[in-house]
Design an enzyme around this catalytic site. Structure first.
Site, short mmCIF file in Angstrom:
data_model
loop_
_atom_site.label_atom_id
_atom_site.label_comp_id
_atom_site.label_asym_id
_atom_site.label_seq_id
_atom_site.Cartn_x
_atom_site.Cartn_y
_atom_site.Cartn_z
N HIS A 1 -19.92 -3.39 -4.10
CA HIS A 1 -18.48 -4.19 -4.03
C HIS A 1 -18.46 -5.25 -3.12
O HIS A 1 -19.36 -4.99 -2.00
CB HIS A 1 -17.51 -3.27 -4.05
CG HIS A 1 -17.21 -2.66 -2.64
ND1 HIS A 1 -18.11 -1.63 -2.16
CD2 HIS A 1 -16.67 -2.87 -1.44
CE1 HIS A 1 -17.77 -1.17 -0.86
NE2 HIS A 1 -17.00 -2.11 -0.30
N ARG B 1 -21.80 11.97 5.78
CA ARG B 1 -21.94 10.97 6.45
C ARG B 1 -20.45 10.60 6.74
O ARG B 1 -19.46 11.05 5.70
CB ARG B 1 -22.63 10.03 5.73
CG ARG B 1 -22.64 8.86 6.25
CD ARG B 1 -23.48 7.57 5.62
NE ARG B 1 -23.49 6.21 5.99
CZ ARG B 1 -22.63 5.38 5.61
NH1 ARG B 1 -22.10 5.52 4.55
NH2 ARG B 1 -22.67 4.28 6.39
N ASP C 1 -15.67 -6.68 -0.39
CA ASP C 1 -14.43 -6.37 0.26
C ASP C 1 -13.35 -7.24 -0.15
O ASP C 1 -13.68 -8.59 0.06
CB ASP C 1 -14.29 -5.80 1.78
CG ASP C 1 -15.20 -4.70 2.21
OD1 ASP C 1 -15.30 -4.07 1.21
OD2 ASP C 1 -15.53 -4.49 3.10
N HIS D 1 -22.23 -5.05 -0.86
CA HIS D 1 -22.53 -4.10 -0.15
C HIS D 1 -22.31 -2.67 -0.82
O HIS D 1 -21.39 -2.62 -2.05
CB HIS D 1 -22.17 -3.91 1.34
CG HIS D 1 -20.78 -4.01 1.28
ND1 HIS D 1 -19.92 -4.80 1.21
CD2 HIS D 1 -19.80 -2.87 1.85
CE1 HIS D 1 -18.78 -4.63 1.47
NE2 HIS D 1 -18.41 -3.49 1.80
#
Ligand SMILES: C=C1C[C@]23C[C@H]1CC[C@H]2[C@]1(C)CCC[C@@](C)(C(=O)O)[C@H]1[C@@H]3C(=O)O
Ligand SMILES: O=C(O)CCC(=O)C(=O)O
Ligand SMILES: [Fe+2]
Length: 378
Positions: free
Chosen positions: A243, A309, A245, A299
């Site tokens: 996507h 994570r 942002d 990203h």
């Protein structure tokens, strides 16, 4: 503008239906160890291949900017310019955010996600709101669910108000006062840094140095803590799918596990964690504010078979009713407008009601905006 009425763009299927079967947002069992992951998390073959090459540059040193060194500032702006013309991604070091504050913010995030499910649910995101706790966004989407839990809250500066502290106390109780204080400070540090980056972006685009800083000074931003549990089939799911942002500028700090990937020169590249750096990417709203000159970075976050994570993400946004329009001198130089004027609140609503943010959000939002508000031709 009436967002509910004449939309010509159909919402993607996975946004439309409230499921009666499948992954339920009311318990966390979907992340539990079982040989296979539920089908709601599975992406199509060919969509998930992991990146092998690392993207090492650009790393922008902010020391010169902070100490008023004009030559070093111009050099930093030049690095920012080439990164943003090319892909919209860079990292910053010597950013003057207290490393201890970053560590403590990670510690509080770890503690929050370790809470029993019933406690996390106290902060559960309410329908239609962006704030609160969400498990895999399973209450919003039905397909290609992200393998993550998130905690989101808003930040704006408003006199002596402590919006973040209040969010933690009112949703999770008085015992979260300390967590609220930590994130109040963290968000303030991110906001301060974002205004520095706005100056550098303005210098790099050759517009009035204070133009974007002034535009974002009264902004209302979004803070999100992302927790990615280990995933038994990491080749089939994403922590966060590909996507851009929709917001303006993102400041991210990832832990030491790795998983963030950016799309540069037609290839996915890994971003190796470095604890002294903050990861910056431009979003769709800044792309519009630069009249399309600068790229909004594509990203994603991949998941890991063995390790959990975490990432802390601050999404810089303008005040909601602010009109997103590029500076006049940039438009004059280029001759044409790339995107119509819009309000940030409209793009935000588009991503919350009609369209799941991906790599084509801005394009589809613009189409939708023009179809419901055709420009006047005389
Ligand atoms: C305006 C927003 C939409 C998202 C939350 C904020 C900022 C970034 C967006 C998001 C993270 C982009 C990837 C997809 C998304 C659904 C997610 O995986 O979390 C996006 C957010 C959202 O709509 O919740
Ligand atoms: O966790 C990451 O590294 C990326 C998260 C992200 O892209 C997002 O929250 O928008
Ligand atoms: Fe993102």
């Amino acid at each position: 503008m009436d967002l509910g009425a004449s939309t010509l763009l159909c919402p993607p299927l996975e946004l439309t239906d409230k499921k009666e079967h499948g992954v339920s947002p009311s318990d966390s069992s979907f992340f539990k160890k079982q040989p296979n992951i539920p089908m709601e998390f599975i992406w199509a073959k060919g969509e998930v291949g992991h990146a092998h090459e690392e993207l090492r540059e650009p790393v922008v040193d902010l020391e010169g900017f902070f100490s008023g060194d004009e030559v070093a500032t111009q050099h930093a702006a030049m690095l920012v310019r080439s990164a943003c013309l090319n892909h919209g991604f860079f990292q910053v070091i010597n950013h003057r955010v207290d490393p201890h504050l970053i560590t403590v913010a990670h510690d509080h995030m770890e503690a929050f996600f370790k809470l029993p499910w019933s406690k996390k649910l106290r902060a559960q995101r309410k329908p239609g709101s962006l704030w609160g706790y969400s498990g895999a966004h399973a209450d919003r989407f039905s397909l290609k669910l992200p393998w993550k839990e998130t905690l989101s809250f808003g930040f704006h500066e408003n006199g002596s108000e402590s919006v973040v502290e209040d969010f933690f106390k009112s949703t999770l109780g008085e015992e979260f006062e300390q967590t609220g204080l930590v994130y109040q400070k963290y968000c303030q540090a991110m906001k301060d840094l974002s205004l520095v980056l706005m100056e550098l972006l303005a210098i790099s685009l050759g517009v009035d140095r204070l133009h974007y800083r002034k535009f974002f000074e009264d902004g209302s931003s979004i803070m999100r803590c992302n927790y990615y549990p280990p995933c038994q089939e990491p080749g089939l799911a994403f922590g966060t799918g590909p996507h851009c942002d929709p917001t303006s500028l993102t400041i991210l700090h990832q832990d030491q596990v790795g998983g963030l990937e950016v799309y540069v020169n037609n290839k996915w590249r890994t971003i190796r964690p470095r604890c002294d750096a903050l990861v910056i990417n431009l979003g769709d709203t800044f792309k519009a504010l630069s009249n399309g000159r600068y790229k909004s970075c594509l990203h994603r976050a991949v998941v890991n078979r063995y390790k959990e994570r975490r990432s802390l993400v601050f999404f810089v946004c303008p005040r909601e009713n602010k009109v997103v329009t590029p500076p006049q001198d940039l438009v004059c130089r280029e001759g044409t407008r790339k995107y119509p004027d819009f309000k940030w609140s409209d793009l935000l609503e588009f991503t919350q009601k009609y369209y799941r943010a991906d790599d084509a959000t801005l394009q589809n939002f613009t189409k939708w905006l023009l179809s419901s508000n055709p420009p006047n031709h005389h």
